[in-house]
Design a protein around this motif. Structure first.
Motif, PDB file in Angstrom:
ATOM      1  N   LEU A 152      -7.777  -3.319  -0.572  1.00 44.33           N
ATOM      2  CA  LEU A 152      -8.260  -1.828  -0.010  1.00 44.33           C
ATOM      3  C   LEU A 152      -9.675  -2.225  -0.856  1.00 44.33           C
ATOM      4  CD1 LEU A 152      -8.100   1.006   1.230  1.00 44.33           C
ATOM      5  CD2 LEU A 152      -7.466   1.613  -0.881  1.00 44.33           C
ATOM      6  N   MET A 153     -10.779  -2.035   0.180  1.00 50.64           N
ATOM      7  CA  MET A 153     -11.960  -2.064  -0.379  1.00 50.64           C
ATOM      8  C   MET A 153     -12.632  -0.466  -0.655  1.00 50.64           C
ATOM      9  SD  MET A 153     -12.677  -5.248  -0.292  1.00 50.64           S
ATOM     10  CE  MET A 153     -14.337  -5.645  -0.370  1.00 50.64           C
ATOM     11  N   VAL A 154     -12.873  -0.493  -1.889  1.00 51.98           N
ATOM     12  CA  VAL A 154     -13.461   1.029  -2.319  1.00 51.98           C
ATOM     13  C   VAL A 154     -14.926   0.766  -2.887  1.00 51.98           C
ATOM     14  CG1 VAL A 154     -12.999   3.011  -3.706  1.00 51.98           C
ATOM     15  CG2 VAL A 154     -11.363   1.947  -2.541  1.00 51.98           C
ATOM     16  N   ASP A 155     -15.903   1.428  -2.441  1.00 50.34           N
ATOM     17  CA  ASP A 155     -17.300   1.128  -2.957  1.00 50.34           C
ATOM     18  C   ASP A 155     -17.570  -0.164  -2.801  1.00 50.34           C
ATOM     19  OD1 ASP A 155     -16.909   3.668  -3.905  1.00 50.34           O
ATOM     20  OD2 ASP A 155     -16.785   3.471  -5.960  1.00 50.34           O
ATOM     21  N   GLY A 156     -17.075  -0.747  -1.873  1.00 50.03           N
ATOM     22  CA  GLY A 156     -17.648  -2.199  -1.437  1.00 50.03           C
ATOM     23  C   GLY A 156     -16.742  -3.635  -2.003  1.00 50.03           C
ATOM     24  N   TYR A 181      -9.790  -2.799  -4.533  1.00 48.33           N
ATOM     25  CA  TYR A 181      -9.335  -1.612  -5.499  1.00 48.33           C
ATOM     26  C   TYR A 181      -8.029  -1.391  -5.507  1.00 48.33           C
ATOM     27  CZ  TYR A 181      -9.766   3.323  -6.892  1.00 48.33           C
ATOM     28  OH  TYR A 181      -9.643   4.719  -7.460  1.00 48.33           O
ATOM     29  N   LEU A 182      -7.162  -1.027  -6.701  1.00 40.85           N
ATOM     30  CA  LEU A 182      -5.919  -0.809  -6.751  1.00 40.85           C
ATOM     31  C   LEU A 182      -5.872   0.609  -6.901  1.00 40.85           C
ATOM     32  CD1 LEU A 182      -4.632  -3.085  -9.636  1.00 40.85           C
ATOM     33  CD2 LEU A 182      -4.310  -3.714  -7.088  1.00 40.85           C
ATOM     34  N   VAL A 183      -5.066   1.340  -5.908  1.00 40.60           N
ATOM     35  CA  VAL A 183      -4.591   2.572  -6.029  1.00 40.60           C
ATOM     36  C   VAL A 183      -3.343   2.737  -7.153  1.00 40.60           C
ATOM     37  CG1 VAL A 183      -3.644   4.354  -4.734  1.00 40.60           C
ATOM     38  CG2 VAL A 183      -5.005   2.745  -3.498  1.00 40.60           C
ATOM     39  N   LEU A 184      -4.035   3.345  -8.026  1.00 42.83           N
ATOM     40  CA  LEU A 184      -2.999   3.704  -9.267  1.00 42.83           C
ATOM     41  C   LEU A 184      -2.850   5.281  -8.935  1.00 42.83           C
ATOM     42  CD1 LEU A 184      -4.937   1.753 -12.193  1.00 42.83           C
ATOM     43  CD2 LEU A 184      -2.982   0.927 -10.454  1.00 42.83           C
ATOM     44  N   GLY A 185      -1.750   5.388  -8.240  1.00 40.33           N
ATOM     45  CA  GLY A 185      -1.414   6.824  -7.287  1.00 40.33           C
ATOM     46  C   GLY A 185      -0.599   7.531  -8.392  1.00 40.33           C
ATOM     47  N   ALA A 186      -0.681   8.916  -7.707  1.00 39.16           N
ATOM     48  CA  ALA A 186       0.238   9.904  -8.412  1.00 39.16           C
ATOM     49  C   ALA A 186       0.477  10.869  -7.276  1.00 39.16           C
ATOM     50  CB  ALA A 186       0.007  10.673  -9.505  1.00 39.16           C
ATOM     51  N   GLN A 187       1.672  10.884  -6.772  1.00 35.86           N
ATOM     52  CA  GLN A 187       1.797  11.950  -5.481  1.00 35.86           C
ATOM     53  C   GLN A 187       2.249  13.375  -6.245  1.00 35.86           C
ATOM     54  OE1 GLN A 187       4.123  12.847  -1.406  1.00 35.86           O
ATOM     55  NE2 GLN A 187       3.770  10.771  -1.889  1.00 35.86           N
ATOM     56  N   ALA A 188       1.891  14.556  -5.690  1.00 38.81           N
ATOM     57  CA  ALA A 188       2.143  15.595  -6.291  1.00 38.81           C
ATOM     58  C   ALA A 188       3.504  15.978  -5.337  1.00 38.81           C
ATOM     59  CB  ALA A 188       1.270  16.733  -5.993  1.00 38.81           C
ATOM     60  N   ASN A 189       4.297  17.136  -5.854  1.00 34.48           N
ATOM     61  CA  ASN A 189       5.396  17.551  -5.158  1.00 34.48           C
ATOM     62  C   ASN A 189       5.131  18.250  -3.880  1.00 34.48           C
ATOM     63  OD1 ASN A 189       7.954  17.162  -6.669  1.00 34.48           O
ATOM     64  ND2 ASN A 189       6.862  18.262  -8.471  1.00 34.48           N
ATOM     65  N   ASN A 190       6.091  18.274  -2.936  1.00 30.59           N
ATOM     66  CA  ASN A 190       5.916  18.682  -1.438  1.00 30.59           C
ATOM     67  C   ASN A 190       5.283  20.171  -1.239  1.00 30.59           C
ATOM     68  OD1 ASN A 190       8.965  17.408  -0.116  1.00 30.59           O
ATOM     69  ND2 ASN A 190       7.095  16.250  -0.802  1.00 30.59           N
ATOM     70  N   THR A 197       5.441  -5.182  -8.255  1.00 32.71           N
ATOM     71  CA  THR A 197       4.483  -4.702  -6.835  1.00 32.71           C
ATOM     72  C   THR A 197       3.243  -5.554  -6.740  1.00 32.71           C
ATOM     73  OG1 THR A 197       5.463  -2.493  -7.061  1.00 32.71           O
ATOM     74  CG2 THR A 197       3.418  -2.728  -6.012  1.00 32.71           C
ATOM     75  N   LEU A 198       2.804  -5.737  -8.010  1.00 30.68           N
ATOM     76  CA  LEU A 198       1.426  -6.419  -8.329  1.00 30.68           C
ATOM     77  C   LEU A 198       1.868  -7.969  -7.764  1.00 30.68           C
ATOM     78  CD1 LEU A 198      -0.327  -5.109 -11.420  1.00 30.68           C
ATOM     79  CD2 LEU A 198      -0.986  -4.782  -8.972  1.00 30.68           C
ATOM     80  N   GLY A 199       2.903  -8.459  -8.365  1.00 33.03           N
ATOM     81  CA  GLY A 199       3.104  -9.869  -8.234  1.00 33.03           C
ATOM     82  C   GLY A 199       3.661  -9.969  -6.602  1.00 33.03           C
ATOM     83  N   HIS A 200       3.541  -9.206  -5.765  1.00 36.79           N
ATOM     84  CA  HIS A 200       4.090  -9.120  -4.590  1.00 36.79           C
ATOM     85  C   HIS A 200       2.622  -8.603  -3.811  1.00 36.79           C
ATOM     86  CE1 HIS A 200       8.204  -9.306  -5.772  1.00 36.79           C
ATOM     87  NE2 HIS A 200       8.348  -9.666  -4.604  1.00 36.79           N
ATOM     88  N   ASN A 248      -8.542  -2.816 -13.409  1.00 40.57           N
ATOM     89  CA  ASN A 248      -8.335  -2.483 -11.735  1.00 40.57           C
ATOM     90  C   ASN A 248      -9.144  -3.647 -10.723  1.00 40.57           C
ATOM     91  OD1 ASN A 248      -8.413  -1.540  -9.242  1.00 40.57           O
ATOM     92  ND2 ASN A 248      -8.294   0.537  -9.820  1.00 40.57           N
ATOM     93  N   ARG A 249     -10.307  -3.542 -10.946  1.00 43.68           N
ATOM     94  CA  ARG A 249     -11.300  -4.385 -10.065  1.00 43.68           C
ATOM     95  C   ARG A 249     -10.957  -6.036 -10.019  1.00 43.68           C
ATOM     96  NH1 ARG A 249     -13.537  -1.212  -6.139  1.00 43.68           N
ATOM     97  NH2 ARG A 249     -14.410   0.569  -7.045  1.00 43.68           N
ATOM     98  N   GLU A 250     -10.727  -6.257 -11.286  1.00 47.63           N
ATOM     99  CA  GLU A 250     -10.570  -7.828 -11.657  1.00 47.63           C
ATOM    100  C   GLU A 250      -9.151  -8.464 -10.919  1.00 47.63           C
ATOM    101  OE1 GLU A 250     -11.633  -5.665 -13.910  1.00 47.63           O
ATOM    102  OE2 GLU A 250     -13.653  -6.679 -13.835  1.00 47.63           O
ATOM    103  N   LEU A 251      -8.186  -7.408 -11.135  1.00 46.90           N
ATOM    104  CA  LEU A 251      -6.668  -7.871 -10.445  1.00 46.90           C
ATOM    105  C   LEU A 251      -7.001  -7.722  -9.203  1.00 46.90           C
ATOM    106  CD1 LEU A 251      -3.802  -6.074 -12.690  1.00 46.90           C
ATOM    107  CD2 LEU A 251      -4.592  -8.634 -12.489  1.00 46.90           C
ATOM    108  N   ALA A 252      -7.640  -6.613  -8.500  1.00 44.53           N
ATOM    109  CA  ALA A 252      -7.614  -6.563  -7.079  1.00 44.53           C
ATOM    110  C   ALA A 252      -8.233  -7.763  -6.210  1.00 44.53           C
ATOM    111  CB  ALA A 252      -8.107  -5.292  -6.679  1.00 44.53           C
ATOM    112  N   ALA A 253      -9.444  -8.196  -6.954  1.00 46.11           N
ATOM    113  CA  ALA A 253     -10.176  -9.202  -6.422  1.00 46.11           C
ATOM    114  C   ALA A 253      -9.417 -10.429  -6.600  1.00 46.11           C
ATOM    115  CB  ALA A 253     -11.454  -9.457  -7.242  1.00 46.11           C
TER     116      ALA A 253
END
Ligand code: N0T
Length: 521
Positions: A26-30, A33-42, A339-342, A386-391
């Protein structure tokens, strides 16, 4: 990274998904990028609740908040739109320096149209529901009703048009999830006369071609799977048309999430969300929904085999792996490494807010700062990398290991090196791994250059072995630096040596990043 930086650090460059040799970023700012995400409750998608959301998102150090945008909220009266929540959310996300992923809760929110406006969900004539094989009407809406598609699409288009206006420059929003866990509970497909007519017809050419089948009726072509495959195809077509119309307004990456089916066995579709993008219908979804950039699993099973098998099923040359949801119980946290390994582009635990709601037994029984600590450890560690791993991941140079449930070690094949990761070992001396009290360990490894690797993790011991003998006598870790990244530059902190490296690389309860260089003698 290229791209003009906006005042809040977000860039003028559009987020997009790139593919290279069957791998993704996923390219973010060119840049990747890894999405290290958190989802809020419904039901946290209201301005009044945001004060209970941000502290939890900050606590886990997520870089992205995943938040529903509900159809009922934006179009309570047909044709009249209200985007005040979205505007509030955007402003607050920028203040908190977080990205957003927005979840379109429309025709399907896990099977049902509960998040659709009253004028939709209370009008069965205009917006018909699925009728199961014995004639019983289910809550789920039929994917075959043109009026439903038309209404959902109009609302989604208005949403994406507004999003472009308010975020088309800054790109705080990285992706949009179209619908949520689509499919239907307790019916395999729609058996209403309207749907039956379609079912008795031929399988559309595009699908026949994509799957390299011979033309015929659904029964001819798919036999015992005909009912489920039919439903999957028309749910996917519906979703694809919604996504296509939204992208015509504002083309950022769009994805769907999947309520899972048993990854090992054939399970009766009556017992899961039939028609949703389960592993057995991924080819159908890929053919029917070309405007959907990826299909992400929602993983709520703690077991290692279930979890990793699911990662394998959703990591495909034609599908970027994104763990769209996972449980917020501590044992799920270590799966960020697998997940990163996949080649995962992101990982997003669900139910990250302090509203006191918990979805136990799927996730934790209690959510407070302590319960969130394992997720905070993940994102603290990966935030720096983040950026190093994603690349490097895009180049196929990342491996990951999570502590198994039954066994106490695992191995990674890095080509010239075989790595053994052991759990529950003493930090001094040789021993047999016995596992941590609760499985909680994991590591990620990335190749920086030949014989030079980043190794990062916690609660694990890492041993490198050569796969083919190089050098006359042996090989050694010539140096083990501990450090972190700042703006793409490695910042040295200290050398590990002696006890810290004599018996492998001993990662403790503190997440740490090492740069290891090998040499022969
Ligand atoms: C998820 C979440 C939310 C053990 C459940 C998971 C979210 C939705 N559904 O809290 O509702 O919006 O996507 C369903 C998992 C069922 C798994 C049962 C097997």
């Amino acid at each position: 990274p290229s791209g003009a930086q906006a005042a809040d650090g977000h860039s003028a460059e559009m987020p997009r998904l790139v593919r290279e040799d069957g791998r993704y970023a996923l390219m973010v700012d060119g840049a990747p990028y890894l999405v290290l995400g958190a989802q809020a409750n419904n039901s946290s998608n209201w301005p009044s609740v945001l004060p209970q959301v941000w502290p939890a998102v900050d606590q886990v150090q997520a870089n992205t908040l995943l938040m529903p945008i509900a159809w009922q909220q934006i179009e309570p009266t047909e044709g009249k739109f209200d985007f005040s929540f979205l505007d509030t959310l955007l402003a607050q996300a920028r203040e908190h320096k977080k990205h957003l992923v927005l979840l379109w809760f429309g025709t399907w929110k896990n099977n049902s149209p509960s998040y659709a406006p009253d004028w939709v969900k209370l009008d069965n004539d205009r917006f018909p529901r699925v009728v199961e094989s014995k004639g019983i009407m289910r809550g789920s809406l039929s994917p075959l009703a043109p009026a439903t598609l038309d209404a959902d699409r109009k609302a989604f288009v208005a949403f994406m048009r507004h999003l472009k206006q308010v975020d088309g420059q800054q790109h705080t929003v990285l992706m949009v999830q179209v619908e949520n866990e689509t499919g239907t509970y307790r019916a395999i497909r729609d058996f209403s006369p309207m749907a039956q007519k379609v079912f008795d017809g031929k399988v559309p050419d595009d699908l026949v071609k994509a799957l390299k089948k011979q033309p015929g009726t659904w029964k001819d072509v798919f036999g015992k799977d005909a009912d489920e495959f039919f439903h999957a195809y028309y749910v996917a077509r519906f979703v694809d048309q919604v996504a296509a119309a939204g992208k015509a307004e504002y083309p950022i990456p769009m994805y769907v999430n999947a309520a899972l089916r048993d990854p090992f066995k054939d399970q009766d579709p009556y017992s899961y969300s039939s028609g949703g993008p389960t592993w057995n219908v991924l080819d159908i979804w890929k053919a029917a929904a070309p405007n959907i950039d990826l299909i992400g699993p929602d993983i709520y099973e703690r077991g290692y085999d279930f979890y990793t098998k699911t990662l394998e099923q959703y990591k495909r040359p034609d599908n970027a792996l994104f763990v769209a949801e996972t449980g917020n119980d501590s044992v799920y946290a270590r799966y960020v490494f697998a997940t990163l390994g996949h080649q995962g582009i992101g990982f997003a635990p669900f139910g990250i807010d302090y509203t006191r709601y918990v979805n136990y037994p799927l996730g934790a029984a209690k959510i407070d700062a302590e319960a969130l600590e394992p997720f905070a450890m993940n994102f603290k560690l990966l935030g720096s990398l983040n950026r190093e791993l994603a690349a490097l991941s895009l180049k196929g140079k990342v491996w990951g290991a999570s502590e198994p449930t039954a066994e106490h070690s695992n191995t990674l094949d890095l080509g010239p090196y075989k790595v053994t990761v052991g759990y529950g070992l003493p930090q001094f001396g040789e021993a047999k791994p016995t596992g941590n009290d609760k499985p909680c360990g994991g590591v990620v490894i990335a190749e920086l250059a030949p014989n030079e690797y980043l190794v990062a993790g916690y609660h694990a011991r890492v041993d490198f072995a050569q796969t083919t003998k190089a050098g006359k006598n042996g090989f050694m870790m010539a140096s083990v630096e501990e450090g972190h990244f700042e703006n793409g530059k490695w910042v040295f902190e200290r050398l590990w040596n002696g006890d810290q490296t004599d018996y492998g690389l001993n990662f403790t309860s503190i997440p740490q990043i090492l740069k290891v260089r090998f040499a022969t003698y």
